[in-house]
Enzyme design. Structure first.
Site, PDB file in Angstrom:
ATOM      1  N   GLY A   1     -12.059   9.891  37.240  1.00 27.00           N
ATOM      2  CA  GLY A   1     -11.074  10.735  36.332  1.00 27.00           C
ATOM      3  C   GLY A   1     -10.526  11.889  37.217  1.00 27.00           C
ATOM      4  O   GLY A   1     -10.685  11.880  38.225  1.00 27.00           O
TER       5      GLY A   1
ATOM      6  N   ASP B   1     -11.674  23.988  24.544  1.00 27.91           N
ATOM      7  CA  ASP B   1     -12.279  22.714  24.681  1.00 27.91           C
ATOM      8  C   ASP B   1     -13.238  22.118  23.504  1.00 27.91           C
ATOM      9  O   ASP B   1     -13.002  20.959  23.223  1.00 27.91           O
ATOM     10  CB  ASP B   1     -13.231  22.743  25.736  1.00 27.91           C
TER      11      ASP B   1
ATOM     12  N   HIS C   1      19.964  24.203  46.614  1.00 30.81           N
ATOM     13  CA  HIS C   1      19.442  23.146  47.728  1.00 30.81           C
ATOM     14  C   HIS C   1      19.017  24.005  48.817  1.00 30.81           C
ATOM     15  O   HIS C   1      19.675  25.014  48.968  1.00 30.81           O
ATOM     16  CB  HIS C   1      20.808  22.150  48.091  1.00 30.81           C
TER      17      HIS C   1
HETATM   18  C1  FAD Z   1     -14.560  20.875  37.345  1.00 30.51           C
HETATM   19  C2  FAD Z   1     -13.737  21.323  36.506  1.00 30.51           C
HETATM   20  C3  FAD Z   1     -12.364  21.532  36.861  1.00 30.51           C
HETATM   21  C4  FAD Z   1     -11.411  22.031  35.987  1.00 30.51           C
HETATM   22  N1  FAD Z   1     -10.123  22.275  36.365  1.00 30.51           N
HETATM   23  C5  FAD Z   1      -9.071  22.601  35.577  1.00 30.51           C
HETATM   24  C6  FAD Z   1      -7.897  22.927  36.021  1.00 30.51           C
HETATM   25  O1  FAD Z   1      -7.475  22.728  37.304  1.00 30.51           O
HETATM   26  N2  FAD Z   1      -6.897  23.273  35.230  1.00 30.51           N
HETATM   27  C7  FAD Z   1      -7.119  23.523  33.651  1.00 30.51           C
HETATM   28  O2  FAD Z   1      -6.248  23.633  33.004  1.00 30.51           O
HETATM   29  N3  FAD Z   1      -8.373  23.060  33.299  1.00 30.51           N
HETATM   30  C8  FAD Z   1      -9.350  22.784  34.044  1.00 30.51           C
HETATM   31  N4  FAD Z   1     -10.715  22.554  33.711  1.00 30.51           N
HETATM   32  C9  FAD Z   1     -10.720  22.653  32.204  1.00 30.51           C
HETATM   33  C10 FAD Z   1     -10.933  24.038  31.939  1.00 30.51           C
HETATM   34  O3  FAD Z   1     -12.192  24.412  32.859  1.00 30.51           O
HETATM   35  C11 FAD Z   1     -11.249  24.152  30.375  1.00 30.51           C
HETATM   36  O4  FAD Z   1     -10.556  23.413  29.471  1.00 30.51           O
HETATM   37  C12 FAD Z   1     -11.470  25.681  30.014  1.00 30.51           C
HETATM   38  O5  FAD Z   1     -12.671  26.233  30.563  1.00 30.51           O
HETATM   39  C13 FAD Z   1     -11.713  25.742  28.600  1.00 30.51           C
HETATM   40  O6  FAD Z   1     -12.014  26.895  28.261  1.00 30.51           O
HETATM   41  P1  FAD Z   1     -12.889  27.319  26.756  1.00 30.51           P
HETATM   42  O7  FAD Z   1     -12.808  28.740  26.767  1.00 30.51           O
HETATM   43  O8  FAD Z   1     -12.650  26.218  25.717  1.00 30.51           O
HETATM   44  O9  FAD Z   1     -14.091  26.803  27.280  1.00 30.51           O
HETATM   45  P2  FAD Z   1     -15.246  27.106  28.598  1.00 30.51           P
HETATM   46  O10 FAD Z   1     -14.351  27.725  29.668  1.00 30.51           O
HETATM   47  O11 FAD Z   1     -16.301  26.224  28.681  1.00 30.51           O
HETATM   48  O12 FAD Z   1     -16.035  28.528  27.825  1.00 30.51           O
HETATM   49  C14 FAD Z   1     -16.912  28.395  27.003  1.00 30.51           C
HETATM   50  C15 FAD Z   1     -18.005  29.419  27.036  1.00 30.51           C
HETATM   51  O13 FAD Z   1     -19.124  29.564  26.257  1.00 30.51           O
HETATM   52  C16 FAD Z   1     -20.316  29.615  26.538  1.00 30.51           C
HETATM   53  N5  FAD Z   1     -21.243  28.932  25.416  1.00 30.51           N
HETATM   54  C17 FAD Z   1     -21.447  27.669  25.011  1.00 30.51           C
HETATM   55  N6  FAD Z   1     -22.210  27.430  24.033  1.00 30.51           N
HETATM   56  C18 FAD Z   1     -22.601  28.665  23.643  1.00 30.51           C
HETATM   57  C19 FAD Z   1     -23.371  29.473  22.669  1.00 30.51           C
HETATM   58  N7  FAD Z   1     -24.014  28.628  21.935  1.00 30.51           N
HETATM   59  N8  FAD Z   1     -23.364  30.955  22.719  1.00 30.51           N
HETATM   60  C20 FAD Z   1     -22.758  31.387  23.604  1.00 30.51           C
HETATM   61  N9  FAD Z   1     -21.969  31.178  24.447  1.00 30.51           N
HETATM   62  C21 FAD Z   1     -21.871  29.717  24.642  1.00 30.51           C
HETATM   63  C22 FAD Z   1     -20.253  28.567  27.784  1.00 30.51           C
HETATM   64  O14 FAD Z   1     -21.301  29.200  28.707  1.00 30.51           O
HETATM   65  C23 FAD Z   1     -19.021  29.137  28.504  1.00 30.51           C
HETATM   66  O15 FAD Z   1     -19.123  30.315  29.361  1.00 30.51           O
HETATM   67  C24 FAD Z   1     -11.642  21.896  34.730  1.00 30.51           C
HETATM   68  C25 FAD Z   1     -12.920  21.886  34.298  1.00 30.51           C
HETATM   69  C26 FAD Z   1     -14.017  21.543  35.065  1.00 30.51           C
HETATM   70  C27 FAD Z   1     -15.276  21.226  34.546  1.00 30.51           C
END
Ligand code: FAD
Length: 299
Positions: A14, A143, A275
Protein backbone atom coordinates in the site's frame (compact mmCIF):
# COMPACT_ATOMS: atom_id res chain seq x y z
CA UNK A 1 16.69 2.46 11.86
CA UNK A 2 20.33 3.05 12.83
CA UNK A 3 21.59 1.63 9.55
CA UNK A 4 20.20 0.72 6.18
CA UNK A 5 19.29 -2.99 6.07
CA UNK A 6 20.90 -5.00 3.29
CA UNK A 7 17.66 -6.88 2.66
CA UNK A 8 14.32 -5.27 3.52
CA UNK A 9 11.05 -7.15 3.26
CA UNK A 10 7.91 -5.02 3.25
CA UNK A 11 4.60 -6.68 4.07
CA UNK A 12 1.85 -4.65 2.38
CA UNK A 13 2.16 -2.95 -1.01
CA UNK A 14 0.00 0.00 0.00
CA UNK A 15 0.98 3.66 0.26
CA UNK A 16 3.16 3.45 3.37
CA UNK A 17 4.82 0.17 2.36
CA UNK A 18 5.85 1.46 -1.04
CA UNK A 19 6.90 4.91 0.16
CA UNK A 20 9.19 3.61 2.89
CA UNK A 21 10.27 0.61 0.83
CA UNK A 22 11.44 2.89 -2.00
CA UNK A 23 13.23 5.21 0.43
CA UNK A 24 15.32 2.29 1.72
CA UNK A 25 15.75 0.93 -1.79
CA UNK A 26 17.22 4.28 -2.82
CA UNK A 27 19.65 4.01 0.14
CA UNK A 28 20.80 0.64 -1.23
CA UNK A 29 18.55 -1.97 0.44
CA UNK A 30 17.49 -5.00 -1.58
CA UNK A 31 13.70 -4.58 -1.50
CA UNK A 32 11.02 -7.28 -1.52
CA UNK A 33 7.35 -6.30 -1.33
CA UNK A 34 4.70 -8.86 -0.39
CA UNK A 35 1.14 -7.85 -1.26
CA UNK A 36 -1.95 -9.92 -0.53
CA UNK A 37 -4.17 -8.57 -3.33
CA UNK A 38 -3.44 -9.02 -7.05
CA UNK A 39 -2.23 -5.41 -7.41
CA UNK A 40 -0.18 -2.83 -5.55
CA UNK A 41 -1.89 0.31 -4.25
CA UNK A 42 -5.47 -0.97 -4.43
CA UNK A 43 -7.88 1.75 -5.62
CA UNK A 44 -5.19 3.78 -7.40
CA UNK A 45 -5.24 4.19 -11.20
CA UNK A 46 -3.53 0.95 -12.37
CA UNK A 47 -1.56 2.75 -15.12
CA UNK A 48 0.02 4.98 -12.46
CA UNK A 49 0.85 1.99 -10.30
CA UNK A 50 2.53 0.20 -13.23
CA UNK A 51 5.09 3.00 -13.62
CA UNK A 52 6.13 2.77 -9.96
CA UNK A 53 6.18 -1.02 -10.09
CA UNK A 54 8.47 -0.88 -13.12
CA UNK A 55 10.83 1.48 -11.29
CA UNK A 56 11.04 -0.82 -8.25
CA UNK A 57 11.88 -3.88 -10.35
CA UNK A 58 14.26 -1.96 -12.63
CA UNK A 59 16.22 -1.12 -9.47
CA UNK A 60 16.42 -4.81 -8.52
CA UNK A 61 13.40 -5.01 -6.21
CA UNK A 62 11.08 -8.01 -6.10
CA UNK A 63 7.29 -7.64 -5.92
CA UNK A 64 5.13 -10.61 -4.96
CA UNK A 65 1.43 -9.99 -5.58
CA UNK A 66 -1.39 -12.28 -4.49
CA UNK A 67 1.05 -13.37 -1.77
CA UNK A 68 0.39 -13.89 1.92
CA UNK A 69 3.09 -13.49 4.57
CA UNK A 70 2.25 -16.19 7.10
CA UNK A 71 4.96 -16.52 9.72
CA UNK A 72 8.54 -15.60 10.48
CA UNK A 73 11.48 -17.19 12.24
CA UNK A 74 14.91 -16.02 13.27
CA UNK A 75 17.88 -17.23 11.25
CA UNK A 76 21.63 -16.98 11.92
CA UNK A 77 21.85 -13.58 10.21
CA UNK A 78 18.32 -12.21 10.14
CA UNK A 79 14.74 -13.31 9.65
CA UNK A 80 13.04 -15.79 7.31
CA UNK A 81 9.47 -14.97 6.35
CA UNK A 82 7.20 -17.69 4.93
CA UNK A 83 5.24 -16.34 1.98
CA UNK A 84 2.41 -18.29 0.34
CA UNK A 85 1.72 -17.66 -3.35
CA UNK A 86 -0.25 -19.61 -5.97
CA UNK A 87 2.98 -21.46 -6.71
CA UNK A 88 3.46 -22.64 -3.13
CA UNK A 89 5.29 -21.47 -0.03
CA UNK A 90 8.68 -19.82 -0.15
CA UNK A 91 10.96 -18.64 2.63
CA UNK A 92 12.38 -15.19 2.05
CA UNK A 93 15.45 -14.27 4.06
CA UNK A 94 15.95 -10.65 5.05
CA UNK A 95 17.51 -8.45 7.72
CA UNK A 96 14.49 -6.27 8.50
CA UNK A 97 10.74 -6.67 8.06
CA UNK A 98 8.46 -3.64 7.76
CA UNK A 99 4.84 -4.50 8.49
CA UNK A 100 2.85 -1.82 6.65
CA UNK A 101 -0.67 -3.21 6.95
CA UNK A 102 -3.54 -2.90 9.34
CA UNK A 103 -4.08 0.80 10.08
CA UNK A 104 -7.17 1.04 12.22
CA UNK A 105 -8.88 3.67 14.33
CA UNK A 106 -8.19 3.64 18.05
CA UNK A 107 -11.73 4.33 19.21
CA UNK A 108 -12.54 1.51 21.59
CA UNK A 109 -11.74 1.33 25.27
CA UNK A 110 -11.50 5.10 25.82
CA UNK A 111 -15.00 5.59 27.21
CA UNK A 112 -16.84 6.47 24.01
CA UNK A 113 -19.19 3.50 24.23
CA UNK A 114 -20.16 4.55 27.79
CA UNK A 115 -21.06 8.02 26.48
CA UNK A 116 -23.19 6.45 23.75
CA UNK A 117 -21.02 7.74 20.88
CA UNK A 118 -21.76 5.74 17.73
CA UNK A 119 -18.83 3.79 16.30
CA UNK A 120 -19.19 1.93 13.00
CA UNK A 121 -18.19 -1.68 12.30
CA UNK A 122 -14.68 -0.70 11.21
CA UNK A 123 -14.16 1.30 14.40
CA UNK A 124 -14.57 4.79 12.93
CA UNK A 125 -16.49 7.33 15.00
CA UNK A 126 -19.63 8.30 13.09
CA UNK A 127 -19.97 12.03 12.46
CA UNK A 128 -22.16 14.33 10.38
CA UNK A 129 -20.99 16.98 7.92
CA UNK A 130 -20.37 19.32 10.88
CA UNK A 131 -17.98 16.77 12.48
CA UNK A 132 -20.47 16.21 15.31
CA UNK A 133 -21.17 12.72 16.63
CA UNK A 134 -24.63 11.43 17.53
CA UNK A 135 -24.05 12.84 21.04
CA UNK A 136 -24.56 16.62 20.87
CA UNK A 137 -21.44 18.51 21.86
CA UNK A 138 -19.03 15.66 21.09
CA UNK A 139 -17.07 16.01 17.86
CA UNK A 140 -14.53 13.88 16.01
CA UNK A 141 -12.06 14.76 13.27
CA UNK A 142 -9.19 13.12 11.41
CA UNK A 143 -8.29 9.47 10.99
CA UNK A 144 -10.58 8.31 13.78
CA UNK A 145 -13.60 9.74 11.96
CA UNK A 146 -13.09 7.91 8.68
CA UNK A 147 -11.19 7.59 5.43
CA UNK A 148 -9.21 8.90 3.69
CA UNK A 149 -6.69 8.84 6.51
CA UNK A 150 -4.72 11.89 5.40
CA UNK A 151 -3.21 14.83 7.24
CA UNK A 152 -4.78 17.55 5.08
CA UNK A 153 -8.24 15.99 5.44
CA UNK A 154 -7.77 15.89 9.23
CA UNK A 155 -6.63 19.50 9.20
CA UNK A 156 -9.59 20.76 7.14
CA UNK A 157 -11.98 18.88 9.43
CA UNK A 158 -10.28 20.61 12.35
CA UNK A 159 -11.09 23.99 10.80
CA UNK A 160 -14.71 23.04 10.14
CA UNK A 161 -15.11 21.64 13.64
CA UNK A 162 -13.60 24.75 15.28
CA UNK A 163 -15.93 27.01 13.30
CA UNK A 164 -18.98 24.91 14.19
CA UNK A 165 -18.06 24.98 17.89
CA UNK A 166 -17.59 28.77 17.61
CA UNK A 167 -21.19 28.98 16.37
CA UNK A 168 -20.36 29.70 12.73
CA UNK A 169 -21.95 28.06 9.72
CA UNK A 170 -19.49 25.47 8.48
CA UNK A 171 -19.66 22.01 6.97
CA UNK A 172 -17.57 19.40 5.18
CA UNK A 173 -18.79 20.03 1.66
CA UNK A 174 -15.69 19.41 -0.41
CA UNK A 175 -15.88 17.55 -3.70
CA UNK A 176 -12.60 15.77 -3.33
CA UNK A 177 -9.62 15.07 -1.09
CA UNK A 178 -6.41 14.80 -3.10
CA UNK A 179 -4.11 11.90 -2.29
CA UNK A 180 -0.38 11.66 -2.83
CA UNK A 181 1.93 8.69 -2.79
CA UNK A 182 5.53 9.75 -2.27
CA UNK A 183 7.10 7.01 -4.33
CA UNK A 184 9.64 7.63 -7.09
CA UNK A 185 8.10 8.86 -9.30
CA UNK A 186 5.32 10.34 -7.20
CA UNK A 187 1.67 9.48 -7.77
CA UNK A 188 -1.04 12.06 -7.08
CA UNK A 189 -4.75 11.66 -7.63
CA UNK A 190 -8.09 13.42 -7.22
CA UNK A 191 -11.58 12.16 -7.94
CA UNK A 192 -12.60 9.03 -9.76
CA UNK A 193 -10.48 6.60 -11.73
CA UNK A 194 -11.76 5.57 -15.14
CA UNK A 195 -12.96 2.29 -13.62
CA UNK A 196 -14.71 3.97 -10.66
CA UNK A 197 -16.45 6.44 -13.00
CA UNK A 198 -17.73 3.57 -15.17
CA UNK A 199 -18.94 1.73 -12.07
CA UNK A 200 -20.96 4.85 -11.21
CA UNK A 201 -22.66 4.63 -14.60
CA UNK A 202 -20.79 7.53 -16.21
CA UNK A 203 -19.66 7.48 -19.82
CA UNK A 204 -16.13 8.78 -19.72
CA UNK A 205 -13.48 10.03 -22.06
CA UNK A 206 -9.87 9.83 -20.99
CA UNK A 207 -7.08 12.14 -22.07
CA UNK A 208 -3.51 11.13 -21.31
CA UNK A 209 -0.37 13.15 -21.84
CA UNK A 210 3.08 11.57 -21.30
CA UNK A 211 5.88 13.59 -19.70
CA UNK A 212 8.25 12.32 -22.42
CA UNK A 213 6.48 14.76 -24.79
CA UNK A 214 6.91 17.74 -22.45
CA UNK A 215 9.79 20.21 -22.76
CA UNK A 216 10.28 20.80 -19.03
CA UNK A 217 10.30 17.09 -18.21
CA UNK A 218 12.91 16.53 -20.93
CA UNK A 219 14.98 19.41 -19.57
CA UNK A 220 15.04 17.98 -16.04
CA UNK A 221 15.42 14.43 -17.40
CA UNK A 222 12.38 13.10 -15.55
CA UNK A 223 10.25 11.77 -18.35
CA UNK A 224 8.59 8.73 -16.75
CA UNK A 225 4.86 9.09 -16.24
CA UNK A 226 1.87 11.03 -17.46
CA UNK A 227 -1.17 13.12 -16.56
CA UNK A 228 -4.53 11.46 -17.11
CA UNK A 229 -7.79 13.42 -17.16
CA UNK A 230 -11.09 11.52 -16.80
CA UNK A 231 -14.07 13.45 -18.17
CA UNK A 232 -17.80 12.75 -18.04
CA UNK A 233 -18.82 12.96 -21.70
CA UNK A 234 -22.37 14.03 -20.92
CA UNK A 235 -21.52 17.15 -18.94
CA UNK A 236 -17.93 17.65 -20.08
CA UNK A 237 -17.07 17.84 -16.37
CA UNK A 238 -13.71 16.55 -15.17
CA UNK A 239 -14.37 13.78 -12.64
CA UNK A 240 -10.83 12.62 -11.95
CA UNK A 241 -7.19 13.51 -12.58
CA UNK A 242 -4.35 11.06 -12.02
CA UNK A 243 -0.70 11.96 -12.25
CA UNK A 244 2.43 9.86 -12.03
CA UNK A 245 5.71 11.63 -12.65
CA UNK A 246 7.87 14.58 -11.62
CA UNK A 247 6.33 16.95 -9.03
CA UNK A 248 2.99 15.14 -9.17
CA UNK A 249 2.48 16.21 -5.54
CA UNK A 250 2.63 19.88 -6.53
CA UNK A 251 0.68 19.53 -9.77
CA UNK A 252 -2.31 17.92 -8.07
CA UNK A 253 -3.52 21.12 -6.40
CA UNK A 254 -4.60 22.53 -9.77
CA UNK A 255 -6.48 19.29 -10.37
CA UNK A 256 -8.20 19.56 -6.99
CA UNK A 257 -9.22 23.14 -7.79
CA UNK A 258 -10.63 21.95 -11.13
CA UNK A 259 -12.86 19.40 -9.41
CA UNK A 260 -13.91 21.80 -6.64
CA UNK A 261 -14.91 24.45 -9.18
CA UNK A 262 -16.70 21.88 -11.38
CA UNK A 263 -14.37 22.62 -14.29
CA UNK A 264 -14.77 21.01 -17.68
CA UNK A 265 -11.89 19.58 -19.71
CA UNK A 266 -12.29 22.59 -21.98
CA UNK A 267 -11.80 24.97 -19.02
CA UNK A 268 -8.42 23.37 -18.30
CA UNK A 269 -7.43 23.03 -21.95
CA UNK A 270 -8.23 26.69 -22.71
CA UNK A 271 -6.41 28.00 -19.64
CA UNK A 272 -3.01 29.23 -20.78
CA UNK A 273 -0.33 27.34 -18.88
CA UNK A 274 3.12 28.95 -18.97
CA UNK A 275 5.96 27.34 -20.91
CA UNK A 276 8.15 25.52 -20.11
CA UNK A 277 6.47 24.03 -17.04
CA UNK A 278 5.30 20.62 -15.88
CA UNK A 279 1.81 22.11 -15.53
CA UNK A 280 1.49 22.15 -19.32
CA UNK A 281 0.94 18.38 -19.09
CA UNK A 282 -2.38 19.06 -17.33
CA UNK A 283 -3.51 21.39 -20.15
CA UNK A 284 -2.40 18.89 -22.80
CA UNK A 285 -4.10 15.92 -21.08
CA UNK A 286 -7.35 17.88 -20.85
CA UNK A 287 -6.97 18.82 -24.53
CA UNK A 288 -6.24 15.15 -25.35
CA UNK A 289 -9.56 14.15 -23.79
CA UNK A 290 -11.20 16.49 -26.33
CA UNK A 291 -9.01 15.21 -29.19
CA UNK A 292 -7.17 18.55 -29.36
CA UNK A 293 -3.74 17.86 -27.85
CA UNK A 294 -0.94 19.79 -29.53
CA UNK A 295 2.19 17.81 -28.72
CA UNK A 296 0.95 14.23 -29.17
CA UNK A 297 -1.08 12.48 -31.83
CA UNK A 298 -4.78 12.52 -30.95
CA UNK A 299 -6.55 9.16 -31.05
C1 FAD B 1 4.02 6.26 7.86
C2 FAD B 1 2.90 7.23 7.58
C3 FAD B 1 3.07 8.15 6.57
C4 FAD B 1 2.04 9.06 6.30
N1 FAD B 1 2.24 9.99 5.32
C5 FAD B 1 1.28 10.88 5.04
C6 FAD B 1 1.47 11.88 4.04
O1 FAD B 1 2.49 11.94 3.38
N2 FAD B 1 0.47 12.76 3.81
C7 FAD B 1 -0.70 12.71 4.52
O2 FAD B 1 -1.58 13.53 4.27
N3 FAD B 1 -0.91 11.80 5.49
C8 FAD B 1 0.05 10.89 5.77
N4 FAD B 1 -0.15 9.94 6.74
C9 FAD B 1 -1.43 9.98 7.48
C10 FAD B 1 -1.41 11.08 8.51
O3 FAD B 1 -0.33 10.88 9.38
C11 FAD B 1 -2.73 11.06 9.28
O4 FAD B 1 -3.82 11.14 8.39
C12 FAD B 1 -2.83 12.22 10.25
O5 FAD B 1 -1.77 12.17 11.16
C13 FAD B 1 -4.17 12.17 10.98
O6 FAD B 1 -4.21 13.12 12.00
P1 FAD B 1 -5.05 12.85 13.31
O7 FAD B 1 -4.91 14.08 14.13
O8 FAD B 1 -6.41 12.37 12.95
O9 FAD B 1 -4.36 11.60 14.00
P2 FAD B 1 -2.89 11.44 14.60
O10 FAD B 1 -1.91 12.29 13.89
O11 FAD B 1 -2.66 9.96 14.67
O12 FAD B 1 -3.04 12.05 16.06
C14 FAD B 1 -3.76 11.39 17.06
C15 FAD B 1 -3.04 11.59 18.38
O13 FAD B 1 -3.88 11.15 19.44
C16 FAD B 1 -3.11 10.41 20.36
N5 FAD B 1 -4.00 9.51 21.09
C17 FAD B 1 -4.55 8.34 20.69
N6 FAD B 1 -5.35 7.82 21.65
C18 FAD B 1 -5.36 8.71 22.68
C19 FAD B 1 -5.97 8.77 23.95
N7 FAD B 1 -6.76 7.80 24.39
N8 FAD B 1 -5.71 9.83 24.73
C20 FAD B 1 -4.91 10.83 24.31
N9 FAD B 1 -4.29 10.83 23.13
C21 FAD B 1 -4.49 9.79 22.32
C22 FAD B 1 -2.10 9.68 19.49
O14 FAD B 1 -0.97 9.28 20.25
C23 FAD B 1 -1.76 10.77 18.46
O15 FAD B 1 -0.71 11.61 18.88
C24 FAD B 1 0.84 9.02 7.04
C25 FAD B 1 0.67 8.08 8.05
C26 FAD B 1 1.69 7.18 8.31
C27 FAD B 1 1.48 6.17 9.40
Amino acid sequence: LKKVPKRLLVIGGGVIGLELGMVYQSFGAQLTVVELTPSLLPGVDPDCTKIVEKTITKRGGVILKGARAERWEKTADGVAVSVVTSEGTQKIECDTVLVAVGMKPRSRGVGLEELGVAIDQRGFITTDERCETNVPGIYAIGDVSGVPMLAHKASKEGEVCAEVIAGKKAAKDWVTVPGIIFTDPEIATVGLTEQQAKEQGLTVKVGKFPFIALARALAIQETDGFVKVVTDTKSGRVVGIHIVGPSASDLISEAALALETVATAEDIALTIHPHPTLGEAMMEAAAASLGHAIHIANR
